[in-house]
Design a protein around this motif. Sequence first.
Motif, PDB file in Angstrom:
ATOM      1  N   ILE A  13     -12.242  -5.789  29.735  1.00  0.00           N
ATOM      2  CA  ILE A  13     -12.764  -6.936  30.483  1.00  0.00           C
ATOM      3  C   ILE A  13     -14.127  -7.294  29.904  1.00  0.00           C
ATOM      4  O   ILE A  13     -15.053  -6.478  29.928  1.00  0.00           O
ATOM      5  N   ASP A  14     -14.242  -8.511  29.369  1.00  0.00           N
ATOM      6  CA  ASP A  14     -15.503  -8.923  28.752  1.00  0.00           C
ATOM      7  C   ASP A  14     -15.649 -10.436  28.834  1.00  0.00           C
ATOM      8  O   ASP A  14     -14.654 -11.167  28.786  1.00  0.00           O
ATOM      9  N   ALA A  43     -13.337  -9.381  23.141  1.00  0.00           N
ATOM     10  CA  ALA A  43     -12.363  -8.543  23.834  1.00  0.00           C
ATOM     11  C   ALA A  43     -11.062  -8.436  23.042  1.00  0.00           C
ATOM     12  O   ALA A  43     -10.496  -7.348  22.898  1.00  0.00           O
ATOM     13  N   SER A  95      -6.606  -7.895  27.405  1.00  0.00           N
ATOM     14  CA  SER A  95      -7.963  -8.314  27.750  1.00  0.00           C
ATOM     15  C   SER A  95      -7.962  -9.347  28.872  1.00  0.00           C
ATOM     16  O   SER A  95      -6.992 -10.080  29.067  1.00  0.00           O
ATOM     17  N   THR A 136     -11.232 -11.802  31.135  1.00  0.00           N
ATOM     18  CA  THR A 136     -12.651 -12.090  31.325  1.00  0.00           C
ATOM     19  C   THR A 136     -13.047 -11.609  32.719  1.00  0.00           C
ATOM     20  O   THR A 136     -12.188 -11.417  33.591  1.00  0.00           O
ATOM     21  N   PRO A 137     -14.351 -11.417  32.978  1.00  0.00           N
ATOM     22  CA  PRO A 137     -14.774 -11.048  34.332  1.00  0.00           C
ATOM     23  C   PRO A 137     -14.325 -12.071  35.371  1.00  0.00           C
ATOM     24  O   PRO A 137     -13.962 -11.703  36.490  1.00  0.00           O
ATOM     25  N   ALA A 188      -9.671   0.750  32.802  1.00  0.00           N
ATOM     26  CA  ALA A 188     -10.386  -0.502  32.541  1.00  0.00           C
ATOM     27  C   ALA A 188     -11.653  -0.175  31.758  1.00  0.00           C
ATOM     28  O   ALA A 188     -12.391   0.750  32.109  1.00  0.00           O
ATOM     29  N   LEU A 215     -15.113  -1.912  30.630  1.00  0.00           N
ATOM     30  CA  LEU A 215     -15.858  -3.110  31.004  1.00  0.00           C
ATOM     31  C   LEU A 215     -17.357  -2.848  31.042  1.00  0.00           C
ATOM     32  O   LEU A 215     -17.801  -1.691  31.037  1.00  0.00           O
ATOM     33  N   ASP A 216     -18.110  -3.945  31.085  1.00  0.00           N
ATOM     34  CA  ASP A 216     -19.562  -3.877  31.233  1.00  0.00           C
ATOM     35  C   ASP A 216     -19.912  -4.299  32.655  1.00  0.00           C
ATOM     36  O   ASP A 216     -19.838  -5.485  32.989  1.00  0.00           O
TER      37      ASP A 216
END
Length: 235
Positions: free
Chosen positions: A16-17, A23, A40, A42-43, A71, A73-74
């Motif tokens: 998730i990016d 991604a 992938s 997106t947020p 997952a 993710l950032d």
Amino acid sequence: MMKLTSEDLAIRLLVIDKDPMFAMGLCSLLEKQPQIRAASRTPQEALAIFQDQNPTVDNVAQTNGAHVDIALLDPAQFDLVPLKLMVGLRAKLGICSAISYTNDLSTTLARSCLSAGFRGVLPRSIGLDQLQNAISVVHGGATCIDPIFANLFEAAQPMATASRPRDLTDREIYVLKSVAFGKSLKEIGLELALSSKTIETYKARGSSKLNLQGRRAIVEYAIRNGWVQSEERFG
């Protein structure tokens, strides 16, 4: 007996990016490891699923039609705190394990992620081989913390004047380690064939002996005492 295929044994990863190209590129690189299958989102796409009261099979995170194991993710890219983020991943996407993969090297974010149940805390500066290895470690049930974060914990928190582990029973150590790894009391109870109430008793006794209050303190104790293995030990 049904024979398991390579697809059955694959690690299914959701990246998730906010940058879709990044991604997708990361997914492509990670899939060069034979056992990893990656997709992938997106947020924004992930948050849309969190907010959907009745998510359909089509919009729930999947890789090649199978539910995701981990997952990547950032957390800094989300408006949600790590705890609510983890709740959404579990409740709406059915993902029980998450790895923080971030440029934010603050101790605060790392602690929040571990307290929320993240199984990995990694900086984006690590190499691809290290990242692939960390994913395998987390999939195996361990917690993976990059040394840079372990060092931050050590710098921020002096060694607690707690009782030595030898004062703990084997069962208390097992429960505290499992809590540090992000497992719920119910999960630990199923592993030991004990009730959640009994597991809570072991947790309380062990925490009292070590003068620890709350899961965050248990996680930090585990890091300082080598219960939670840092990523460098798997390289």
